[in-house]
Design a protein around this motif. Structure first.
Motif, PDB file in Angstrom:
ATOM      1  N   PHE A   1       0.851  -1.192   0.000  1.00 43.62           N
ATOM      2  CA  PHE A   1       0.000   0.000   0.000  1.00 43.62           C
ATOM      3  C   PHE A   1       0.888   1.244   0.000  1.00 43.62           C
ATOM      4  N   TYR A   2       0.322   2.345  -0.463  1.00 44.32           N
ATOM      5  CA  TYR A   2       1.003   3.632  -0.341  1.00 44.32           C
ATOM      6  C   TYR A   2      -0.044   4.687   0.008  1.00 44.32           C
ATOM      7  N   SER A   3       0.449   5.766   0.613  1.00 44.66           N
ATOM      8  CA  SER A   3      -0.452   6.822   1.061  1.00 44.66           C
ATOM      9  C   SER A   3      -0.643   7.851  -0.047  1.00 44.66           C
ATOM     10  N   ARG A   4      -1.913   8.188  -0.299  1.00 41.64           N
ATOM     11  CA  ARG A   4      -2.238   9.232  -1.252  1.00 41.64           C
ATOM     12  C   ARG A   4      -3.184  10.203  -0.558  1.00 41.64           C
ATOM     13  N   GLU A   5      -2.611  11.338  -0.153  1.00 39.88           N
ATOM     14  CA  GLU A   5      -3.369  12.372   0.552  1.00 39.88           C
ATOM     15  C   GLU A   5      -4.079  11.804   1.780  1.00 39.88           C
ATOM     16  N   GLY A   6      -3.313  11.000   2.550  1.00 36.70           N
ATOM     17  CA  GLY A   6      -3.847  10.475   3.808  1.00 36.70           C
ATOM     18  C   GLY A   6      -4.709   9.238   3.665  1.00 36.70           C
TER      19      GLY A   6
END
Length: 370
Positions: free
Chosen positions: A292-297
């Protein structure tokens, strides 16, 4: 003299409550040195869903099995209703099938005399080896993967590191054993626990941030263990941490599958951008690692397999991650696991978890009832 007549009287005088009468062959010696056939009596409980036969010390009149050779008497009409009436060793086959049907078993307090064992060590070894093989074959035939002995030791008859897993291809997220009313074989659960502990250890040593996902988190929140019908383990990881783990970094670069020194197999999944660690090259029970990665929280990823619970979630659940008991270790999990699980599975998910495809299982049950 007269033993068979007494056994018949026990059978006929029970009013149908007793369906099997057993008499040991030879006498047993108790812990204090007294000779007694009754000390050979065991209680037996067969847990069909768990593929397990569980033995415990019995008392005269409360027995389900006899240790060692025995003479059995039962009505022929009962014997030949059993799916495996004469599979060797016959006493074990009858005791297990009787326990599944709730038949009463009466063990006689006296024993038949036993023939002296062969004196030649090689002949004894051949007989013992042959008997052990017959017993293993019988357990496979009856679908018993584990025997729990009265002293707590276990005998395993299922899959291992050098064999394929106990079930075939999973269709519509439902292994065939679920359609048969059974849970995941205990040998498979044991392999999943071992694989999980191995993977978690390597991720932690490598500094990879991971957390329990999906049904694995659900099992941890419920009991600190796998859900009894689960057939894999899911871990989320931060995608930017993949390079920290040598095994993940190499398979991500196209270098897999790779077998590590403990015999676990690391590979990039064919279905998309995630990774699998298999119990072994032969046994493909596995842990899935989802980057997973964070995109705008919001935590998101590049591969979605269409499962209802496979959704994005706020990164705040990972800030911080918290330890949670799972398969005998402290594994990292999202904070507020109940809220996280109800976001993914809906309200009441911890108290009432569903099978992976309940509609398919209900249809199979309807067909079976019909």
């Amino acid at each position: 003299p007269g033993m068979l007549e007494r056994m018949r009287e026990e059978l006929e005088g029970s009013g149908g409550a007793v369906r099997v009468v057993a008499a040991p062959v030879g006498a047993a010696v108790s812990a204090v040195g007294a000779v007694s056939a009754a000390s050979r009596c065991l209680e037996l409980r067969v847990e069909f869903r768990e593929w397990t036969a569980r033995y415990s010390p019995g008392t005269p009149g409360s027995c389900g099995a006899v240790v060692g050779p025995s003479v059995l008497l039962l009505r022929s009409r009962d014997l030949f209703t059993l799916p495996f009436p004469l599979d060797p060793p016959v006493p074990d086959a009858v005791f297990i099938q009787a326990a599944l049907r709730g038949w009463g078993v009466r063990v006689m307090p006296a024993a038949f005399p036993a023939a002296p064992p062969p004196s030649d060590p090689h002949t004894r070894w051949k007989e013992e080896t042959s008997e052990a093989k017959r017993r293993r074959d019988l357990m496979r035939e009856l679908g018993i993967k584990r025997e729990v002995l009265p002293d707590g030791r276990e005998r395993w008859h299922g899959c291992g590191k050098e064999t394929p897993r106990c079930f075939g291809t999973v269709h519509a997220r439902t292994p065939r054993y679920l359609l048969e009313g059974r849970w995941t074989p205990p040998c498979c659960l044991r392999a999943l626990r071992e694989t999980t502990r191995h993977v978690v250890s390597i991720l932690e040593k490598s500094g990879v941030r991971y957390w329990l996902e999906g049904g694995s988190l659900l099992g941890a929140a419920r009991s600190g263990d796998l859900i009894p019908w689960d057939y894999d383990v899911d871990l989320g990881i931060y995608s930017q941490d993949v390079a920290k783990c040598p095994w993940l970094a190499e398979v991500a670069a196209g270098g897999g599958p790779l077998e590590d020194p403990e015999g676990f197999l690391w590979e990039k999944a064919a279905e998309g951008e995630f990774y699998r660690v298999h119990y072994s090259r032969s046994n493909r029970l596995h842990v899935d690692l989802w980057p997973f990665y964070s995109r705008e929280g919001t935590m998101t990823k590049d591969t979605w397999l269409g499962h209802p619970q496979d959704v994005e979630f706020p990164e705040r659940f990972l800030l911080p991650r918290v330890p949670l008991e799972f398969v005998g270790i402290q594994a990292m999990a999202p904070n507020h696991p109940r809220e996280f699980l109800e976001l993914k599975f809906g309200p009441g998910a911890i108290e009432e978890p569903e099978y992976p495809n309940p509609q398919l299982r209900r249809r199979a049950q309807d067909v079976g009832d019909g």
